[in-house]
Design a protein around this motif. Structure first.
Motif, PDB file in Angstrom:
ATOM      1  N   SER A  92       0.830  -1.212   0.000  1.00 20.82           N
ATOM      2  CA  SER A  92       0.000   0.000   0.000  1.00 20.82           C
ATOM      3  C   SER A  92       0.862   1.258   0.000  1.00 20.82           C
ATOM      4  CB  SER A  92      -0.917   0.008   1.227  1.00 20.82           C
ATOM      5  OG  SER A  92      -1.798  -1.086   1.216  1.00 20.82           O
ATOM      6  N   SER A  93       1.964   1.221   0.731  1.00 19.23           N
ATOM      7  CA  SER A  93       2.845   2.385   0.813  1.00 19.23           C
ATOM      8  C   SER A  93       3.452   2.718  -0.550  1.00 19.23           C
ATOM      9  CB  SER A  93       3.954   2.129   1.840  1.00 19.23           C
ATOM     10  OG  SER A  93       3.411   1.932   3.132  1.00 19.23           O
ATOM     11  N   TYR A  94       3.825   1.691  -1.291  1.00 20.49           N
ATOM     12  CA  TYR A  94       4.386   1.943  -2.616  1.00 20.49           C
ATOM     13  C   TYR A  94       3.324   2.459  -3.587  1.00 20.49           C
ATOM     14  CZ  TYR A  94       9.070   0.263  -1.682  1.00 20.49           C
ATOM     15  OH  TYR A  94      10.356   0.153  -1.203  1.00 20.49           O
ATOM     16  N   LEU A  95       2.094   2.014  -3.448  1.00 15.51           N
ATOM     17  CA  LEU A  95       1.010   2.569  -4.256  1.00 15.51           C
ATOM     18  C   LEU A  95       0.834   4.055  -3.948  1.00 15.51           C
ATOM     19  CD1 LEU A  95      -1.684  -0.265  -4.132  1.00 15.51           C
ATOM     20  CD2 LEU A  95      -0.573   0.628  -6.187  1.00 15.51           C
ATOM     21  N   PHE A  96       0.974   4.407  -2.675  1.00 20.05           N
ATOM     22  CA  PHE A  96       0.872   5.813  -2.276  1.00 20.05           C
ATOM     23  C   PHE A  96       2.009   6.637  -2.878  1.00 20.05           C
ATOM     24  CE2 PHE A  96       1.872   9.261   0.706  1.00 20.05           C
ATOM     25  CZ  PHE A  96       0.653   9.909   0.745  1.00 20.05           C
ATOM     26  N   LEU A  97       3.227   6.083  -2.824  1.00 18.34           N
ATOM     27  CA  LEU A  97       4.381   6.797  -3.370  1.00 18.34           C
ATOM     28  C   LEU A  97       4.287   6.939  -4.889  1.00 18.34           C
ATOM     29  CD1 LEU A  97       7.318   5.280  -1.280  1.00 18.34           C
ATOM     30  CD2 LEU A  97       6.282   7.540  -1.049  1.00 18.34           C
ATOM     31  N   ALA A  98       3.608   5.995  -5.525  1.00 16.48           N
ATOM     32  CA  ALA A  98       3.430   6.071  -6.974  1.00 16.48           C
ATOM     33  C   ALA A  98       2.426   7.147  -7.356  1.00 16.48           C
ATOM     34  CB  ALA A  98       2.982   4.716  -7.517  1.00 16.48           C
ATOM     35  N   GLY A  99       1.740   7.711  -6.368  1.00 14.73           N
ATOM     36  CA  GLY A  99       0.743   8.730  -6.646  1.00 14.73           C
ATOM     37  C   GLY A  99      -0.585   8.165  -7.088  1.00 14.73           C
ATOM     38  N   ALA A 235      -3.304  18.041 -13.543  1.00 18.05           N
ATOM     39  CA  ALA A 235      -3.760  16.826 -12.863  1.00 18.05           C
ATOM     40  C   ALA A 235      -2.593  16.166 -12.140  1.00 18.05           C
ATOM     41  CB  ALA A 235      -4.364  15.861 -13.876  1.00 18.05           C
ATOM     42  N   PRO A 236      -2.863  15.462 -11.046  1.00 15.35           N
ATOM     43  CA  PRO A 236      -1.788  14.748 -10.339  1.00 15.35           C
ATOM     44  C   PRO A 236      -1.118  13.730 -11.267  1.00 15.35           C
ATOM     45  CG  PRO A 236      -3.784  14.819  -9.013  1.00 15.35           C
ATOM     46  CD  PRO A 236      -4.160  15.322 -10.375  1.00 15.35           C
ATOM     47  N   GLN A 237       0.183  13.610 -11.118  1.00 19.11           N
ATOM     48  CA  GLN A 237       0.942  12.700 -11.975  1.00 19.11           C
ATOM     49  C   GLN A 237       1.066  11.316 -11.341  1.00 19.11           C
ATOM     50  OE1 GLN A 237       2.077  13.517 -15.159  1.00 19.11           O
ATOM     51  NE2 GLN A 237       0.733  15.268 -14.712  1.00 19.11           N
ATOM     52  N   LEU A 238       1.011  10.310 -12.181  1.00 19.17           N
ATOM     53  CA  LEU A 238       1.142   8.926 -11.735  1.00 19.17           C
ATOM     54  C   LEU A 238       2.498   8.397 -12.174  1.00 19.17           C
ATOM     55  CD1 LEU A 238      -0.245   6.346 -10.534  1.00 19.17           C
ATOM     56  CD2 LEU A 238      -0.978   5.822 -12.865  1.00 19.17           C
ATOM     57  N   ASP A 239       3.250   7.842 -11.228  1.00 16.95           N
ATOM     58  CA  ASP A 239       4.517   7.182 -11.554  1.00 16.95           C
ATOM     59  C   ASP A 239       4.167   5.827 -12.165  1.00 16.95           C
ATOM     60  OD1 ASP A 239       6.924   5.794 -11.615  1.00 16.95           O
ATOM     61  OD2 ASP A 239       7.658   6.681  -9.746  1.00 16.95           O
ATOM     62  N   ARG A 240       4.098   5.797 -13.494  1.00 16.16           N
ATOM     63  CA  ARG A 240       3.585   4.600 -14.173  1.00 16.16           C
ATOM     64  C   ARG A 240       4.486   3.391 -13.972  1.00 16.16           C
ATOM     65  NH1 ARG A 240      -0.761   5.793 -17.082  1.00 16.16           N
ATOM     66  NH2 ARG A 240      -1.143   7.996 -17.601  1.00 16.16           N
ATOM     67  N   ARG A 241       5.784   3.615 -13.888  1.00 14.43           N
ATOM     68  CA  ARG A 241       6.685   2.479 -13.678  1.00 14.43           C
ATOM     69  C   ARG A 241       6.439   1.846 -12.318  1.00 14.43           C
ATOM     70  NH1 ARG A 241      11.004   1.514 -10.766  1.00 14.43           N
ATOM     71  NH2 ARG A 241      12.452  -0.139 -11.427  1.00 14.43           N
ATOM     72  N   LEU A 242       6.405   2.680 -11.277  1.00 17.58           N
ATOM     73  CA  LEU A 242       6.199   2.157  -9.934  1.00 17.58           C
ATOM     74  C   LEU A 242       4.788   1.582  -9.784  1.00 17.58           C
ATOM     75  CD1 LEU A 242       7.270   1.711  -7.109  1.00 17.58           C
ATOM     76  CD2 LEU A 242       6.601   4.052  -6.516  1.00 17.58           C
ATOM     77  N   PHE A 243       3.806   2.239 -10.387  1.00 17.15           N
ATOM     78  CA  PHE A 243       2.438   1.732 -10.325  1.00 17.15           C
ATOM     79  C   PHE A 243       2.327   0.376 -11.027  1.00 17.15           C
ATOM     80  CE2 PHE A 243      -1.853   1.566 -12.344  1.00 17.15           C
ATOM     81  CZ  PHE A 243      -2.574   1.324 -11.185  1.00 17.15           C
ATOM     82  N   GLY A 244       2.956   0.256 -12.191  1.00 22.15           N
ATOM     83  CA  GLY A 244       2.939  -1.031 -12.897  1.00 22.15           C
ATOM     84  C   GLY A 244       3.605  -2.127 -12.083  1.00 22.15           C
ATOM     85  N   LEU A 245       4.713  -1.771 -11.426  1.00 25.63           N
ATOM     86  CA  LEU A 245       5.409  -2.742 -10.582  1.00 25.63           C
ATOM     87  C   LEU A 245       4.517  -3.175  -9.416  1.00 25.63           C
ATOM     88  CD1 LEU A 245       7.986  -4.266  -9.786  1.00 25.63           C
ATOM     89  CD2 LEU A 245       8.751  -2.199  -8.594  1.00 25.63           C
ATOM     90  N   CYS A 246       3.820  -2.207  -8.800  1.00 23.37           N
ATOM     91  CA  CYS A 246       2.914  -2.528  -7.690  1.00 23.37           C
ATOM     92  C   CYS A 246       1.788  -3.462  -8.148  1.00 23.37           C
ATOM     93  CB  CYS A 246       2.310  -1.251  -7.110  1.00 23.37           C
ATOM     94  SG  CYS A 246       3.472  -0.208  -6.217  1.00 23.37           S
ATOM     95  N   CYS A 247       1.228  -3.184  -9.313  1.00 26.74           N
ATOM     96  CA  CYS A 247       0.143  -4.020  -9.836  1.00 26.74           C
ATOM     97  C   CYS A 247       0.643  -5.430 -10.119  1.00 26.74           C
ATOM     98  CB  CYS A 247      -0.437  -3.412 -11.108  1.00 26.74           C
ATOM     99  SG  CYS A 247      -1.374  -1.900 -10.835  1.00 26.74           S
ATOM    100  N   LEU A 248       1.838  -5.528 -10.697  1.00 26.82           N
ATOM    101  CA  LEU A 248       2.408  -6.840 -11.001  1.00 26.82           C
ATOM    102  C   LEU A 248       2.645  -7.646  -9.729  1.00 26.82           C
ATOM    103  CD1 LEU A 248       3.635  -8.832 -13.043  1.00 26.82           C
ATOM    104  CD2 LEU A 248       5.824  -7.641 -12.763  1.00 26.82           C
ATOM    105  N   VAL A 249       3.253  -6.994  -8.724  1.00 25.57           N
ATOM    106  CA  VAL A 249       3.540  -7.683  -7.461  1.00 25.57           C
ATOM    107  C   VAL A 249       2.248  -8.036  -6.733  1.00 25.57           C
ATOM    108  CG1 VAL A 249       4.568  -7.419  -5.172  1.00 25.57           C
ATOM    109  CG2 VAL A 249       5.825  -6.670  -7.205  1.00 25.57           C
ATOM    110  N   LEU A 250       1.280  -7.096  -6.756  1.00 27.37           N
ATOM    111  CA  LEU A 250       0.006  -7.371  -6.095  1.00 27.37           C
ATOM    112  C   LEU A 250      -0.703  -8.544  -6.764  1.00 27.37           C
ATOM    113  CD1 LEU A 250      -1.709  -6.291  -3.753  1.00 27.37           C
ATOM    114  CD2 LEU A 250      -2.879  -4.811  -5.379  1.00 27.37           C
ATOM    115  N   GLY A 251      -0.634  -8.606  -8.090  1.00 30.42           N
ATOM    116  CA  GLY A 251      -1.227  -9.726  -8.806  1.00 30.42           C
ATOM    117  C   GLY A 251      -0.560 -11.043  -8.451  1.00 30.42           C
ATOM    118  N   CYS A 252       0.762 -11.032  -8.386  1.00 28.43           N
ATOM    119  CA  CYS A 252       1.501 -12.251  -8.005  1.00 28.43           C
ATOM    120  C   CYS A 252       1.196 -12.655  -6.570  1.00 28.43           C
ATOM    121  CB  CYS A 252       3.005 -12.017  -8.173  1.00 28.43           C
ATOM    122  SG  CYS A 252       3.538 -11.818  -9.885  1.00 28.43           S
ATOM    123  N   THR A 253       1.052 -11.654  -5.703  1.00 32.05           N
ATOM    124  CA  THR A 253       0.740 -11.945  -4.296  1.00 32.05           C
ATOM    125  C   THR A 253      -0.611 -12.633  -4.170  1.00 32.05           C
ATOM    126  OG1 THR A 253       2.029 -10.022  -3.574  1.00 32.05           O
ATOM    127  CG2 THR A 253       0.425 -10.925  -2.012  1.00 32.05           C
TER     128      THR A 253
END
Length: 433
Positions: A92-99, A235-253
């Motif tokens: 969750s913290s990394y999702l927050f940091l990704a914006g 508009a607020p910016q999304l760190d797409r690399r970090l967000f993609g990484l979070c989604c990938l890890v969350l999916g694997c989890t």
């Protein structure tokens, strides 16, 4: 004197009398009552402790009073639950940091064309996120964003704050990682993640629909008079690399959860993997972890275990056992209302820790674990004090709007009763009455 040896002087001091079992029982009950009083009410002027500090005080008193030894304290802590919480908090913290939360809130504000649709989007988003992450963490991260979006959009705060808190509670019932009491139930029951979710998802979905209907009807005048104002500015910016990484890890989890892997270490492995791959300052991430909550639950495990050691929960269960009935349906309905009442009096996590010992005595233990998860979670919507998620939302928004006890309860009561009845009908649909 010892023959052939040196003289040995033995000092005959007063023998230390061990604490009797009866005294231990009284001390454990008294310390538990004091701890609960401190964690359930507001801070006292004479003893200004928050919840984690109060639970920690209870743990220390149990050891000082001789109720538990240090070794017994270490064994009382359910480390799987703490590790699971930590792992989900890291993700969750990394999702927050990704914006992600800022970006999602702005997108919802842009897409929603009416206040009613905004209410629906918020309920769905909060419910889904709370099923995937811990509901308290979702509320902690979303509340400032909801406040900012509503203020920027010129919308009234109360309906949306209630929607956030209530949907976070309802949505979290869908999985074993949605809230702390479900995590504890997962550890105690051993129910597979997928089987638990298959049973609970329909009840959570219907619960969110009921919540939307109640809030839509209850706030119909306020929502009808409101107008969404799209704010100017970037508009607020999304760190797409970090967000993609979070989604990938969350999916694997979650794939690991569904495969039957250990929930705690799968979640922590996901959190650790993001820490390695994200290339962000880990100090920044670890500051976002709610260490106070981890301390709170660790200490609470000890205090409740000390109470269990006295045998008091079993003594309480004995006289009321017959009141639950003998058929699965009767036991399910009676356990639901008993759990709803108990979780509001004692708070849901302590109630689950104490009453969880009773579940193996029921006719269908797995079904009753599901009933307890549903009832203790949905009952959190009854009052502001019903769950930590409610308190987080209301306290975080206090600078902008004051939500009183009865302001919340007049919506919390119908939402709790209707969602609990509907959820029980779904859970026990295949059970003979």
């Amino acid at each position: 004197m010892v023959p052939g040896g040196r003289g040995i002087v033995r000092c005959a001091g007063p023998a230390v009398e061990p604490v009797s079992a009866e005294v231990k029982e009284y001390l454990a009950i008294a310390i538990f009552a004091l701890t609960y009083l401190l964690i359930s009410g507001r801070r006292l002027k004479i003893l200004p402790l928050n919840r984690p500090a109060s639970a920690l005080l209870g743990t220390v008193l149990m050891v000082v009073a001789g109720v538990l030894t240090p070794e017994e304290v270490y064994r009382a802590v359910d480390y799987d639950t703490l590790v699971l919480l930590l792992g989900m908090m890291l993700i969750s913290s990394y999702l927050f940091l990704a914006g992600f939360f800022d970006w999602a809130a702005d997108r919802v504000l842009t897409i929603a064309r009416t206040p009613q649709r905004m209410l629906l989007y918020l309920i769905v988003a909060s419910g889904v996120l709370s099923a995937l992450l811990v509901n308290d963490t979702v509320c902690l991260m979303l509340t400032p964003l909801v406040v900012a979006v509503m203020v920027r959009g010129g919308l009234p705060l109360p309906p949306y704050l209630l929607a956030l808190a209530m949907s976070a509670n309802i949505g979290s019932a869908a999985t074993l990682v949605g809230n702390p009491q479900n995590m504890i139930i997962g550890g105690l029951s051993g129910i597979p993640f997928a089987r638990f979710s298959m049973a609970m998802l329909p009840a959570a979905a219907v619960g969110l629909a009921i919540e939307y209907a109640v809030l839509r009807i209850g706030f119909h005048r306020v929502l009808r008079a409101a107008r969404i104002q799209i704010p100017a500015g970037p508009a607020p910016q999304l760190d797409r690399r970090l967000f993609g990484l979070c989604c990938l890890v969350l999916g694997c989890t979650f794939a690991g959860f569904l495969a039957g892997l250990n929930l705690a270490w799968t979640a922590l492995a996901g959190g650790a993997l993001i820490m390695v791959l994200a290339r962000r300052d880990t100090h920044e991430v670890l500051k976002l972890v709610d260490w106070h909550l981890l301390v709170f639950f660790a200490a609470l495990f000890v205090v409740v275990e000390a109470l269990n050691a006295t045998g008091l929960p079993d003594q309480i269960y004995g006289p009321v056992r017959g009141l639950f009935g003998h058929t699965p349906a009767a036991q399910g309905w009676n356990l639901a209302w008993f759990s709803a009442l108990g979780s509001n009096i004692f708070s849901n996590v302590p109630f689950v820790l104490v009453a969880g010992k009773w579940i193996p005595n029921f006719v269908e233990p797995e079904r009753m674990w599901q009933v307890m998860a549903l009832a203790t979670t949905f009952a959190g919507n009854l009052t502001i004090l019903g769950s930590v998620a409610n308190i987080i939302v209301v306290e975080s928004a206090r600078k902008h709007v004051e939500v009183g006890f009865w302001d919340y309860a007049k919506f919390g009561l119908p939402v709790t009763v209707l969602t609990l009845v509907a959820g029980m009908l779904i859970l026990l649909g295949s059970t003979d009455v």
